[in-house]
Design an enzyme around this catalytic site. Structure first.
Site, PDB file in Angstrom:
ATOM      1  N   GLU A 106       0.804  -1.214   0.000  1.00 43.23           N
ATOM      2  CA  GLU A 106       0.000   0.000   0.000  1.00 43.23           C
ATOM      3  C   GLU A 106       0.844   1.274   0.000  1.00 43.23           C
ATOM      4  O   GLU A 106       0.317   2.371  -0.190  1.00 43.23           O
ATOM      5  CB  GLU A 106      -0.942  -0.006   1.210  1.00 43.23           C
ATOM      6  CG  GLU A 106      -2.041  -1.061   1.084  1.00 43.23           C
ATOM      7  CD  GLU A 106      -2.907  -1.173   2.318  1.00 43.23           C
ATOM      8  OE1 GLU A 106      -2.461  -0.754   3.402  1.00 43.23           O
ATOM      9  OE2 GLU A 106      -4.024  -1.702   2.205  1.00 43.23           O
ATOM     10  N   GLU A 146       7.434 -21.577   7.903  1.00 46.57           N
ATOM     11  CA  GLU A 146       7.627 -20.708   9.064  1.00 46.57           C
ATOM     12  C   GLU A 146       8.658 -21.268  10.041  1.00 46.57           C
ATOM     13  O   GLU A 146       9.147 -20.565  10.911  1.00 46.57           O
ATOM     14  CB  GLU A 146       6.316 -20.464   9.792  1.00 46.57           C
ATOM     15  CG  GLU A 146       5.805 -21.613  10.631  1.00 46.57           C
ATOM     16  CD  GLU A 146       4.687 -21.179  11.569  1.00 46.57           C
ATOM     17  OE1 GLU A 146       4.790 -21.491  12.767  1.00 46.57           O
ATOM     18  OE2 GLU A 146       3.726 -20.536  11.111  1.00 46.57           O
TER      19      GLU A 146
END
Length: 316
Positions: free
Chosen positions: A94, A125
């Site tokens: 963004e 992960e």
């Protein structure tokens, strides 16, 4: 004594985490009406801003340090797995339309790569080495800032990113939702926003995810304010890449200058569509080339460029 139960050591570790705590008083929430559930969840969510507020000094210190590095050409890099990783990628994605940054300036790394945004990548992960490799792929430098994000504060990918970044001399921030986390301990700036046990046991996309979103919003937005990407509360570096943003650009110039539509269009044309330059053209009484020069000299800070324009005008 070490447990012999499957995943006994990890289970024992999870049981110590606030984010994983079981709440017996919520054991029968599935019996509640939808309206009651909505009210309950809303009341849970309302506690998150207070938890963030308790860590504002640490957040502000991290922001100042990141901004200082970025002003010297460094990048802001988020690294996380699962929900935490997705939130980092979202925040990074963004920045270009909001602040006209290059996509390489704010980067989101998620364990398992881009495909992990929509589908879990098994085992990703759990690898510190994968985090180090991902950072090496970006050619990490000492001017960069790496923000490891993990609700539990124990995710190997996030910890590995921070540890590897420190060896490279980069600034490190560890954002977690548990006190005494390994992630915060590994980072130069540890931020632990303790939101408490989740409505659904261990579902850290809820309060923990909301807290992480709030803090990441704060980091990117306030860093950009420090870098001169705004003028007051106006997004003067907005990238006008669609009709809505082109209309918003004109509204921003209007709000900043009070100019009429004709003057705004003339200024935007002279500024090649750059909002910040157009404002400087109008308020500083300069042409497009001069506006660009003044902003370059001011490292993009519009207020400083306006002072230079005023000084130049008064000396003529």
């Amino acid at each position: 004594m070490t447990s012999t139960a499957p995943y006994g050591e990890l289970r024992a570790q999870l049981e110590t985490l606030t984010t994983e705590a079981f709440r017996p008083e919520l054991a029968e929430i599935d019996r509640l009406s939808t309206a009651e559930l909505a009210a309950l969840m809303n009341s849970e969510d309302a506690t998150v801003p207070t938890a963030v507020a308790a860590r504002l000094p640490q957040i502000a210190a991290a922001i100042d340090s990141v901004a200082e590095r970025m002003a010297r050409g460094g990048r802001l890099i988020y690294a996380g797995a699962g929900t935490a990783g997705r939130l980092g990628v979202l925040d990074a994605s963004e920045c270009p339309p909001t602040f006209n940054t290059d996509p390489s300036e704010v980067v989101g790394l998620i364990a398992g790569g881009p495909s992990a945004m929509v589908e879990a990548v098994e085992g990703a992960e759990d690898s510190k080495e994968l985090a180090a490799a991902d950072l090496d792929g970006l050619k990490l430098t000492a001017e960069d800032s790496v923000v490891g994000v993990s609700a539990s504060g124990r995710t190997p990918y996030a910890i590995g990113a921070v540890e590897h970044a420190r060896t490279a001399g980069a600034l490190t921030v560890g954002l977690s939702c548990n006190a005494g986390s390994a992630l915060a301990a590994a980072a130069e700036h540890g931020i632990e926003v303790v939101v408490g046990p989740e409505l659904l046991t261990g579902s850290t996309r809820l309060k923990s995810g909301t807290a992480q979103k709030l803090v990441l919003n704060m980091i990117s937005t306030l860093v950009m304010i420090r870098l001169g990407k705004t003028y007051g509360n106006l997004m003067v570096d907005v990238r006008a890449s669609n009709e809505k943003l082109r209309a918003r650009s004109r509204r921003i110039v209007s709000l900043a200058t009070g100019a009429d539509d004709a003057e705004i269009e003339t200024a935007l044309t002279a500024a090649d569509g750059e909002v910040k330059n157009a404002i400087l053209i109008i308020l500083g009484g300069v042409d497009g080339t001069t506006a660009t020069t003044l902003l370059d000299d001011a490292h993009g800070h519009l207020r400083a460029a306006l002072r230079s324009a005023a000084d130049a005008g008064s000396s003529r």
